[in-house]
Write an enzyme that holds these catalytic residues in place. Structure first.
Site, short mmCIF file in Angstrom:
data_model
loop_
_atom_site.label_atom_id
_atom_site.label_comp_id
_atom_site.label_asym_id
_atom_site.label_seq_id
_atom_site.Cartn_x
_atom_site.Cartn_y
_atom_site.Cartn_z
N LEU A 29 0.81 -1.22 0.00
CA LEU A 29 0.00 0.00 0.00
C LEU A 29 0.84 1.28 0.00
O LEU A 29 1.92 1.33 0.57
CB LEU A 29 -0.91 0.00 1.23
CG LEU A 29 -1.82 -1.22 1.37
CD1 LEU A 29 -2.73 -1.05 2.58
CD2 LEU A 29 -2.66 -1.45 0.11
N ASP A 31 0.11 5.90 -0.55
CA ASP A 31 -0.89 6.93 -0.25
C ASP A 31 -2.11 6.87 -1.18
O ASP A 31 -3.19 7.32 -0.81
CB ASP A 31 -0.27 8.33 -0.31
CG ASP A 31 0.63 8.58 0.88
OD1 ASP A 31 0.67 7.72 1.78
OD2 ASP A 31 1.31 9.63 0.89
N HIS A 33 -3.65 4.15 -2.11
CA HIS A 33 -4.59 3.21 -1.47
C HIS A 33 -5.25 3.86 -0.25
O HIS A 33 -6.44 3.68 0.00
CB HIS A 33 -3.88 1.94 -1.00
CG HIS A 33 -3.30 1.12 -2.11
ND1 HIS A 33 -1.96 1.08 -2.38
CD2 HIS A 33 -3.89 0.30 -3.01
CE1 HIS A 33 -1.73 0.26 -3.40
NE2 HIS A 33 -2.88 -0.22 -3.80
N ASP A 143 -6.72 3.10 -12.64
CA ASP A 143 -7.10 1.91 -13.43
C ASP A 143 -8.49 2.17 -13.99
O ASP A 143 -9.46 1.49 -13.61
CB ASP A 143 -7.10 0.67 -12.54
CG ASP A 143 -5.71 0.37 -12.02
OD1 ASP A 143 -4.89 -0.12 -12.78
OD2 ASP A 143 -5.45 0.67 -10.83
N VAL A 169 -4.00 9.72 -7.20
CA VAL A 169 -3.11 10.45 -6.28
C VAL A 169 -1.72 10.45 -6.92
O VAL A 169 -1.26 9.43 -7.43
CB VAL A 169 -3.07 9.77 -4.89
CG1 VAL A 169 -2.16 10.52 -3.94
CG2 VAL A 169 -4.48 9.70 -4.32
N SER A 178 1.83 4.33 -7.70
CA SER A 178 1.63 2.94 -8.10
C SER A 178 2.59 2.08 -7.29
O SER A 178 3.71 2.51 -6.97
CB SER A 178 1.96 2.78 -9.59
OG SER A 178 2.19 1.42 -9.90
#
Ligand code: PAF
Length: 270
Positions: A29, A31, A33, A143, A169, A178
């Site tokens: 994870l 930022d 997420h 995505d 973000v 990513s």
């Protein structure tokens, strides 16, 4: 924060909750997420994040084995972000799973080089919806094609989940966050912000140049940097069909490999 590790446990623990917002992830994870969890908190009361690295959505030559596994750190981040539950099943979740086919939209863009990828995504997300029964589920708009495909999945009669898109973000230099950014070499990390800069250039020029010229100039731009986009498209945000002219709505989308690392990004003009 409670960790749920099996389907049976999930059904038992969550049976009395009716206002669940699901945040599906494959862990590792960042930022981006955490912004999904924050979005989830705006929408509902009970936040269930999931962590499962889904082998079904990786092609044979893709990075399933090397995909970073950072569970301990992921759990710390989810807890401090305010997730109430984490569903972290073992691979047994795949036993007897209902294999789903993604809609024809899945054959475009990323589907051209990742032909089975979206079937794997809808199969696992369908399973998560069956087990968790969320009222809402939050997906990142980086995505974007996945977001459209999941919206299609949720419209099937089996589900009563509303799909919420959450904004991309970015790092300070514009690179979309990513899990794969950490795998870039230092030279490619310096080059990577050019992707978003170029999408912004297309956006700025979309009203005064033809889409064909915008794409051609941009492909030349990347070529001079030694890069060849897998795709670079200006397309309809609902159908992903190429647009010849801009008339108010468009998705500008790219997939490009920097060394071994495949990055995607987009700008939605709506
Ligand atoms: O976007 C992802 O991380 C994955 O595709 C998802 C939605 C968690 C399914 O494995």
């Amino acid at each position: 924060m409670k960790i749920i590790s099996s389907e049976i446990q999930a059904k038992e623990v969550l049976k009395n909750y009716t206002d669940i917002v699901l945040v599906p992830t494959m862990g590792n994870l960042h930022d981006g997420h955490i912004s999904l969890v924050n979005k989830a908190k705006e929408i509902g009361k009970t936040i269930v994040s999931s962590i499962f690295i889904n082998p079904l959505q990786f092609g044979v030559n893709e990075d399933f084995d090397s995909y970073p596994r950072t569970l301990e750190n992921d759990l710390i981040q989810l807890e401090s972000a305010g997730s109430h539950f984490v569903f972290h099943p073992s691979k047994e979740i795949l036993e007897g799973i209902k294999n789903r086919k993604a809609p024809p939209l899945s054959k475009k863009m990323c589907g051209k080089t990742r032909p089975e990828h979206f079937d794997g995504v809808v199969t696992i997300v369908g399973k998560l919806f069956e087990v968790i029964k969320p009222q809402f589920a939050v997906f990142g708009l980086k995505d974007y094609q996945q977001f459209l495909i999941i919206k299609n999945l949720a419209s099937l009669s089996d589900f009563e989940t509303e799909i919420i898109g959450s904004d991309i973000v970015r790092e300070n230099d514009g690179l979309a966050m990513s899990s794969r950014n950490n795998l870039l070499t230092s030279d490619n990390r310096l080059l990577a912000p050019e992707i978003y800069k170029r999408l912004c250039w297309i956006k700025e020029n979309i009203s005064n140049k033809s889409n064909e010229i915008l794409i051609k100039d941009s492909i030349d731009f990347f070529k001079k940097k030694g890069l060849v986009p897998e795709y670079l498209k200006i397309c309809d945000p609902d159908t992903l069909e190429d647009l010849n002219h801009f008339s108010g709505r468009a998705l500008i989308a790219i997939a490009i490999k920097l060394g071994a690392v495949r990055l995607i990004d987009n700008i939605l003009l709506d």
